[in-house]
Design a protein around this motif. Structure first.
Motif, PDB file in Angstrom:
ATOM      1  N   LEU A 121      12.623  -4.576 -11.102  1.00 28.49           N
ATOM      2  CA  LEU A 121      11.899  -5.847 -11.110  1.00 28.49           C
ATOM      3  C   LEU A 121      10.657  -5.682 -10.235  1.00 28.49           C
ATOM      4  O   LEU A 121      10.747  -5.180  -9.116  1.00 28.49           O
ATOM      5  CB  LEU A 121      12.782  -6.969 -10.562  1.00 28.49           C
ATOM      6  CG  LEU A 121      14.176  -7.104 -11.194  1.00 28.49           C
ATOM      7  CD1 LEU A 121      14.986  -8.175 -10.460  1.00 28.49           C
ATOM      8  CD2 LEU A 121      14.062  -7.439 -12.673  1.00 28.49           C
ATOM      9  N   ALA A 122       9.504  -6.095 -10.720  1.00 26.25           N
ATOM     10  CA  ALA A 122       8.252  -5.889 -10.008  1.00 26.25           C
ATOM     11  C   ALA A 122       7.559  -7.222  -9.753  1.00 26.25           C
ATOM     12  O   ALA A 122       7.169  -7.919 -10.689  1.00 26.25           O
ATOM     13  CB  ALA A 122       7.342  -4.966 -10.813  1.00 26.25           C
ATOM     14  N   LEU A 123       7.440  -7.569  -8.484  1.00 25.93           N
ATOM     15  CA  LEU A 123       6.764  -8.808  -8.069  1.00 25.93           C
ATOM     16  C   LEU A 123       5.448  -8.407  -7.411  1.00 25.93           C
ATOM     17  O   LEU A 123       5.347  -8.288  -6.193  1.00 25.93           O
ATOM     18  CB  LEU A 123       7.666  -9.594  -7.104  1.00 25.93           C
ATOM     19  CG  LEU A 123       7.185 -10.979  -6.667  1.00 25.93           C
ATOM     20  CD1 LEU A 123       6.995 -11.920  -7.848  1.00 25.93           C
ATOM     21  CD2 LEU A 123       8.161 -11.593  -5.666  1.00 25.93           C
ATOM     22  N   LEU A 124       4.439  -8.159  -8.243  1.00 24.09           N
ATOM     23  CA  LEU A 124       3.182  -7.570  -7.775  1.00 24.09           C
ATOM     24  C   LEU A 124       1.973  -8.345  -8.308  1.00 24.09           C
ATOM     25  O   LEU A 124       1.088  -7.777  -8.964  1.00 24.09           O
ATOM     26  CB  LEU A 124       3.101  -6.106  -8.241  1.00 24.09           C
ATOM     27  CG  LEU A 124       4.218  -5.183  -7.736  1.00 24.09           C
ATOM     28  CD1 LEU A 124       4.241  -3.887  -8.531  1.00 24.09           C
ATOM     29  CD2 LEU A 124       4.041  -4.904  -6.248  1.00 24.09           C
ATOM     30  N   PRO A 125       1.891  -9.637  -8.037  1.00 27.97           N
ATOM     31  CA  PRO A 125       0.823 -10.446  -8.649  1.00 27.97           C
ATOM     32  C   PRO A 125      -0.582  -9.965  -8.335  1.00 27.97           C
ATOM     33  O   PRO A 125      -1.429  -9.878  -9.228  1.00 27.97           O
ATOM     34  CB  PRO A 125       1.078 -11.853  -8.097  1.00 27.97           C
ATOM     35  CG  PRO A 125       1.961 -11.661  -6.904  1.00 27.97           C
ATOM     36  CD  PRO A 125       2.780 -10.455  -7.190  1.00 27.97           C
ATOM     37  N   SER A 134      -3.336   2.250  -8.973  1.00 31.89           N
ATOM     38  CA  SER A 134      -2.444   3.394  -9.193  1.00 31.89           C
ATOM     39  C   SER A 134      -0.980   2.964  -9.074  1.00 31.89           C
ATOM     40  O   SER A 134      -0.107   3.553  -9.719  1.00 31.89           O
ATOM     41  CB  SER A 134      -2.752   4.512  -8.196  1.00 31.89           C
ATOM     42  OG  SER A 134      -2.653   4.057  -6.864  1.00 31.89           O
ATOM     43  N   LEU A 135      -0.705   1.922  -8.274  1.00 28.86           N
ATOM     44  CA  LEU A 135       0.669   1.416  -8.151  1.00 28.86           C
ATOM     45  C   LEU A 135       1.140   0.823  -9.478  1.00 28.86           C
ATOM     46  O   LEU A 135       2.266   1.091  -9.920  1.00 28.86           O
ATOM     47  CB  LEU A 135       0.758   0.368  -7.038  1.00 28.86           C
ATOM     48  CG  LEU A 135       2.133  -0.278  -6.846  1.00 28.86           C
ATOM     49  CD1 LEU A 135       3.183   0.746  -6.424  1.00 28.86           C
ATOM     50  CD2 LEU A 135       2.063  -1.419  -5.831  1.00 28.86           C
ATOM     51  N   ILE A 136       0.287   0.036 -10.131  1.00 34.20           N
ATOM     52  CA  ILE A 136       0.658  -0.548 -11.424  1.00 34.20           C
ATOM     53  C   ILE A 136       0.858   0.540 -12.467  1.00 34.20           C
ATOM     54  O   ILE A 136       1.773   0.465 -13.302  1.00 34.20           O
ATOM     55  CB  ILE A 136      -0.392  -1.574 -11.882  1.00 34.20           C
ATOM     56  CG1 ILE A 136      -0.372  -2.802 -10.963  1.00 34.20           C
ATOM     57  CG2 ILE A 136      -0.166  -1.988 -13.335  1.00 34.20           C
ATOM     58  CD1 ILE A 136       0.943  -3.579 -10.958  1.00 34.20           C
ATOM     59  N   ALA A 141       4.986   3.006 -15.832  1.00 40.53           N
ATOM     60  CA  ALA A 141       5.697   4.181 -16.342  1.00 40.53           C
ATOM     61  C   ALA A 141       7.185   4.097 -16.025  1.00 40.53           C
ATOM     62  O   ALA A 141       8.031   4.428 -16.865  1.00 40.53           O
ATOM     63  CB  ALA A 141       5.095   5.451 -15.748  1.00 40.53           C
ATOM     64  N   LEU A 142       7.527   3.648 -14.823  1.00 41.04           N
ATOM     65  CA  LEU A 142       8.942   3.533 -14.444  1.00 41.04           C
ATOM     66  C   LEU A 142       9.635   2.450 -15.273  1.00 41.04           C
ATOM     67  O   LEU A 142      10.787   2.613 -15.686  1.00 41.04           O
ATOM     68  CB  LEU A 142       9.066   3.242 -12.951  1.00 41.04           C
ATOM     69  CG  LEU A 142       8.607   4.369 -12.012  1.00 41.04           C
ATOM     70  CD1 LEU A 142       8.632   3.892 -10.554  1.00 41.04           C
ATOM     71  CD2 LEU A 142       9.482   5.617 -12.171  1.00 41.04           C
ATOM     72  N   MET A 237      -1.352   5.216  -1.457  1.00 42.12           N
ATOM     73  CA  MET A 237      -2.709   4.670  -1.441  1.00 42.12           C
ATOM     74  C   MET A 237      -3.503   5.248  -2.605  1.00 42.12           C
ATOM     75  O   MET A 237      -3.115   6.263  -3.210  1.00 42.12           O
ATOM     76  CB  MET A 237      -3.397   4.951  -0.103  1.00 42.12           C
ATOM     77  CG  MET A 237      -3.480   6.412   0.278  1.00 42.12           C
ATOM     78  SD  MET A 237      -4.048   6.670   1.997  1.00 42.12           S
ATOM     79  CE  MET A 237      -2.571   6.246   2.926  1.00 42.12           C
ATOM     80  N   THR A 238      -4.604   4.588  -2.903  1.00 42.31           N
ATOM     81  CA  THR A 238      -5.460   4.983  -4.023  1.00 42.31           C
ATOM     82  C   THR A 238      -5.854   6.450  -3.940  1.00 42.31           C
ATOM     83  O   THR A 238      -5.933   7.143  -4.954  1.00 42.31           O
ATOM     84  CB  THR A 238      -6.734   4.115  -4.028  1.00 42.31           C
ATOM     85  OG1 THR A 238      -6.354   2.741  -4.164  1.00 42.31           O
ATOM     86  CG2 THR A 238      -7.676   4.501  -5.146  1.00 42.31           C
ATOM     87  N   GLU A 239      -6.104   6.929  -2.732  1.00 42.88           N
ATOM     88  CA  GLU A 239      -6.651   8.273  -2.550  1.00 42.88           C
ATOM     89  C   GLU A 239      -5.591   9.369  -2.656  1.00 42.88           C
ATOM     90  O   GLU A 239      -5.921  10.563  -2.550  1.00 42.88           O
ATOM     91  CB  GLU A 239      -7.342   8.361  -1.182  1.00 42.88           C
ATOM     92  CG  GLU A 239      -8.473   7.378  -1.003  1.00 42.88           C
ATOM     93  CD  GLU A 239      -8.050   5.993  -0.511  1.00 42.88           C
ATOM     94  OE1 GLU A 239      -8.921   5.156  -0.225  1.00 42.88           O
ATOM     95  OE2 GLU A 239      -6.819   5.736  -0.418  1.00 42.88           O
ATOM     96  N   LEU A 240      -4.332   9.008  -2.830  1.00 42.54           N
ATOM     97  CA  LEU A 240      -3.238   9.976  -2.936  1.00 42.54           C
ATOM     98  C   LEU A 240      -2.575   9.884  -4.300  1.00 42.54           C
ATOM     99  O   LEU A 240      -2.584   8.824  -4.932  1.00 42.54           O
ATOM    100  CB  LEU A 240      -2.184   9.720  -1.865  1.00 42.54           C
ATOM    101  CG  LEU A 240      -2.630   9.771  -0.398  1.00 42.54           C
ATOM    102  CD1 LEU A 240      -1.449   9.429   0.501  1.00 42.54           C
ATOM    103  CD2 LEU A 240      -3.207  11.124  -0.037  1.00 42.54           C
ATOM    104  N   LEU A 241      -1.942  10.982  -4.719  1.00 40.38           N
ATOM    105  CA  LEU A 241      -1.156  10.966  -5.945  1.00 40.38           C
ATOM    106  C   LEU A 241       0.329  11.155  -5.640  1.00 40.38           C
ATOM    107  O   LEU A 241       1.116  11.478  -6.528  1.00 40.38           O
ATOM    108  CB  LEU A 241      -1.649  12.045  -6.917  1.00 40.38           C
ATOM    109  CG  LEU A 241      -3.060  11.841  -7.465  1.00 40.38           C
ATOM    110  CD1 LEU A 241      -3.406  12.922  -8.479  1.00 40.38           C
ATOM    111  CD2 LEU A 241      -3.240  10.452  -8.090  1.00 40.38           C
ATOM    112  N   SER A 242       0.707  10.957  -4.393  1.00 41.89           N
ATOM    113  CA  SER A 242       2.119  11.018  -4.001  1.00 41.89           C
ATOM    114  C   SER A 242       2.436   9.835  -3.098  1.00 41.89           C
ATOM    115  O   SER A 242       1.542   9.231  -2.502  1.00 41.89           O
ATOM    116  CB  SER A 242       2.422  12.327  -3.261  1.00 41.89           C
ATOM    117  OG  SER A 242       2.178  13.444  -4.096  1.00 41.89           O
TER     118      SER A 242
END
Length: 327
Positions: A121-125, A134-136, A141-142, A237-242
């Motif tokens: 469940l994602a509560l990310l308004p 990048s989080l969205i 995908a998940l 964070m935006t600047e990372l891919l992990s």
């Protein structure tokens, strides 16, 4: 995906991490123009860097002012940071998005097991209401991998979320609720849930919606509101891919291709010992096509086992969209 990139996700010990880091450093010192210029001004020659502790870190602010790329391929996607009106956004140009996908899929499975039979469940308004997150991208995908029919996003429909949580608890369904901090607080002000098995994961940040709170106070409120023993957290964070994850108490662990060092707050080119407060430097080998060596604007504490705590931010730093809470 290159052979070097594939090797990143098979790292199993400190020696392999160092060897991969040095190989990527040499590649980026030559091919990432802004990093190459930065090393030049520091008067550091790539051939003289022979150990992990000698690698210089690029200040994260360069993602706001320059294209940070070590690949000549055209970017497949550009991730951007959130920010208030007029604030310069960080931009991460990603030339091979499959590297990001492998990074977050493997890390999530390492920390939480397969998402296939998990209700997510994602509560990310605030993230859903803008482009370039990048989080969205990760949560999308998940959610696609989750086979549970109740998995999905919630914007401001808290009534529906409350009913779903009650239903999921009654069926003993493994459930993860990932939410931006202010939205989780908004929810528990209206509803109280007693779901001890629920994993509540906060992504940090009030997004200007509420005053910042110390982590202990925030987590106690959320623990009471959801009836859980601990609040999990995601550090990305935006600047990372992990991403690094915390099972509670604000202590984060990294996947094998990511590592934290601390720099001296008075000498940004020197590393600090464990258990002292310092600026957080990150090696993220998934950033193989941009820059893997990032000096963030976060302050933290590093523990001997490689886990770390985020204590706050440097005073003059912009408030980043995925900013964690000051401890």
């Amino acid at each position: 995906m290159t052979d070097l990139t594939k090797h990143i996700f098979s790292i199993s010990n400190a020696h392999e991490f160092e060897q991969a880091s040095l190989a990527i450093f040499n590649q980026q010192a030559e091919n990432c123009q802004i990093y190459k210029e930065y090393l030049y001004h520091l008067r550091i020659l790539a051939k003289d860097v022979t150990s992990l502790t000698q690698i210089p870190y690029l200040p994260i602010s360069f993602f706001k002012t320059h294209e940070v790329l070590s690949s000549r391929n055209t970017p497949e996607i550009i991730f951007s940071s959130s920010g208030t009106t007029g604030m310069i956004q960080s931009k991460h140009l990603v030339t091979d998005v499959s590297v990001y996908e492998q990074s977050f899929n493997m890390a999530f499975e390492q920390f939480y097991g397969s998402v296939t039979n998990t209700c997510l469940l994602a509560l990310l308004p605030s993230y859903l209401e803008r482009d370039g997150s990048s989080l969205i991208y990760m949560v999308d995908a998940l959610l696609n991998k989750s086979k549970h029919p109740d998995s999905g996003y919630f914007l401001h429909n808290h009534d529906e979320l409350y009913l779903k949580l009650k239903k999921l608890q009654s069926t003993n369904q493994k459930t993860i609720l990932i939410g931006v901090t202010y939205a989780l607080l908004d929810f528990i002000e209206k509803y109280k849930v007693d779901f001890p098995e629920l994993i509540v994961m906060e992504t940090g940040g009030m997004k200007g919606k509420r005053k910042e709170m110390v982590r202990e106070e925030l987590h106690q409120l959320l623990q009471r509101g959801f009836g859980v023993q601990a609040i999990h957290s995601e550090y990305g964070m935006t600047e990372l891919l992990s991403q690094a994850y915390s099972y509670g108490n604000g202590v984060f662990n990294c996947p094998p291709w990511m590592k934290i060092f601390l720099r001296d707050t008075n000498d940004p080119l020197s590393l600090s010992p464990n258990n002292k407060t310092g600026g957080i430097n990150i090696i993220d080998l998934a950033n193989v096509n941009s820059c893997s060596f990032i000096a963030t604007q976060d302050l933290g504490k590093l523990f001997p086992d490689g886990s770390f705590e985020v204590l706050g931010r440097f005073d003059n730093a912009d408030i980043r969209g995925c900013n964690l809470l000051v401890n």
